[in-house]
Design an enzyme around this catalytic site. Structure first.
Site, PDB file in Angstrom:
ATOM      1  CD  GLU A  58       2.433  -0.079  -4.466  1.00 56.10           C
ATOM      2  OE1 GLU A  58       2.062   1.056  -5.019  1.00 56.10           O
ATOM      3  OE2 GLU A  58       2.896  -0.091  -3.366  1.00 56.10           O
ATOM      4  CG  HIS A 115       5.426  -2.231  -1.629  1.00 59.14           C
ATOM      5  ND1 HIS A 115       5.429  -1.105  -2.433  1.00 59.14           N
ATOM      6  CD2 HIS A 115       6.619  -2.496  -1.344  1.00 59.14           C
ATOM      7  CE1 HIS A 115       6.647  -0.761  -2.862  1.00 59.14           C
ATOM      8  NE2 HIS A 115       7.386  -1.518  -2.313  1.00 59.14           N
TER       9      HIS A 115
END
Lengths: 213, 213, 213, 213
Positions: free
Chosen positions: D79, D165
């Protein structure tokens, strides 16, 4: 008795084909008193089927599971039906690209798999492996081999067979943004389970696994 | 001569079915000296086919194009093959949910479309309409009608037919995040083009439109 | 008062950019007593923003909606936030390809849209147009313009602005199998609605439109 | 020195959360002279951040990597940016569902990750693990923790941090047709590599990993 598991040569710019890597890993293993024999098929119309037929002659298996790479699919795909057509979007490994040519001019439009795909689906999902029934094996060499295998099964009493598509390996998916993959260990575990289910299942399960479109 | 275009009742929680809205818009229009007749089929196994057969008896068309909603597909899908199986993931509009039941116990495993799907593909793409050849019409009422239609064509010399899947309308896609849609105007334009191509094409084009899987 | 709607030049091998075609269609139209002015931006880092600033100087709008093509998205994307980075996967139309460069070295990491995106979402969906709130406008020229626009809004009291991504047109999607599209009529209708909502909305609606990831 | 790796409780109807299973597997392992400590965060706005702050107080790490489940993504997602907003599509595990509420009313609109995400991307891909840079961590508890972590890093000199993630596990994907997954072994291997790269990288690599939209 022997069980034949086939995989393909790499194609379409890939340096490996997970179907052969998985078949190779299963070569020589024993399941429920049967011996698994791995066969490697060229990704070529015509010659792939000749190779398959020769392997069946040599090993005289009671069960043949042909395995192929389905780049982009996210789970084990149990193929339901082979259709009597070659329609190649890309050339095969010999540079041939048939378009809308029947695989067997005397064959029916399609043959259904001889594998208990619903029982396999159930077993895979119970084991935590993502799986699905697929209603199209495409129109390239995978479907070509699948259709030829089902023709062979019709002429050899006692021979059962079918086709299973598998995802890219993680290492392949690196170069394919947006495409899923599955670890080789999970693919090998899935194919082992499928062989066991095929050996143990007479009548297939009746569980819904269809699609609206 | 008449041309029959069929659409379906809404199903699966939708309040409209774009296949019927499109067929209705074409009802009564004339293409190359033929009159289009729209027929509405219930989304029910069995009764859909009875309705189709009655419409063919009544209107005696030379061409039947059955149209169905393919929720989630992003372009006009020219279906290549109908398979002889009902496998319903959800109940039909009469609450029936057949699983792995043959549509015609005496029929072949599949029948190919009687439409020139490659020529249609070419014409649609030339006209700026996204289109594809699809190798599976699913295992629900759409495939059921498609298979029954191809059976009917085999018994009625001079009757040609096939199946076309269309996307959601924009208004439907509102409730389906991640799913594509197509404007009704474009769908109607696409079906009109498909009828024209079917009327004007003898031998289909040989252009590649296959898939590896 | 003027409202400025901007679109971009084609990029990435496309021959059209739907954002400019839509903006052009709105040029000169009147909404709630305001006049829409269309501006065309080059798909170039730097020069796109210079062009935008010049258009704002010339037309002195109260509202700027910058529109860009989001190839592959299936609905109107109301962008929530612009981030302070250029990271170009492909070169822009001038051949430049900045990597991890700040757009404004003195700017904050991001700015939120000044548009009532939730009220717009609601209005679009009520009108049957598929729409979504998006949490990333990418890292190419679209986000670059969006970030620069929000910087501009901070320095010009009375100026509101934001960014809307739109899908491919059907004619573009022909060449992109698996990608969605939207008819130009629906895009123009959507942008018109967005302008109306922006003019009529003070406090944005509080409706959930987030994502887990 | 300690390195803190956090995972979350299951949410959204899942019975496991791969982020915690992966963190747990790394607990106590040593990388380049550092000790990994696993922390488990509740999937609750507010309380997740309080737990994170308490873990940082207790273990005084030089590096924090917060990990979260991104159901449906097909690869490791590094991210890039955390945004200052909570917008919950579904309630969190305490039943709270904030809509368009700032995480920190005094904070900036966003903070960039403190991890060398491009060097991590490169290392993962070299190791055959599918990975990508992501420009949105969503608007749920993952982004909430990411934003809070970056705020924390700004107030604690010597603390670096960021968010990664990860996909569903295969066992989760069984229940999510069409969604990708990744084996836990590969996820653990990926996170280990990311920690090593973070420890060894001063200036991040300049390689393109952006998106047009």
């Amino acid at each position: 008795m022997n069980i034949l598991i086939t995989g393909f040569d790499p194609f379409g710019g890939e340096s490996v084909n997970p179907s052969w890597l998985a078949a190779e890993r299963l070569d020589g293993s024993r399941i429920d008193g049967h011996t698994l024999v791995a066969g490697r098929l060229p990704t070529e119309f015509g010659r792939a089927l000749e190779t398959l037929r020769a392997l069946v002659e040599r090993h005289n298996p009671c069960l043949v599971i042909a395995v192929g790479q389905a780049g982009g699919r996210d789970r084990i795909s149990l193929e339901r039906v082979a259709i009597n057509i070659d329609d190649a979007r890309i050339p095969d490994n010999a540079g041939r690209q048939p378009i809308d040519a029947p695989i067997d001019p005397d064959g029916e439009a399609a043959y259904f798999s001889g594998l208990p795909i619903k029982a396999m689906l159930h077993a895979l999902q119970q084991a935590g492996i993502p799986a699905e029934v697929s209603n199209s094996a495409g129109t390239f060499v995978c479907n070509h081999v699948f259709y030829g295998l089902m023709t062979l099964c019709r002429s050899r009493p006692g021979l059962r067979g079918g086709f299973i598509h598998i995802p890219y390996l993680p290492g392949q998916a690196v170069a394919h943004p947006g495409k899923a993959s599955m670890a080789l260990d999970d693919i090998v575990r899935a194919l082992t389970l499928c062989v066991q289910v095929a050996l143990q299942t007479g009548q297939d399960l009746k569980i819904a696994a269809g699609t609206e479109c």
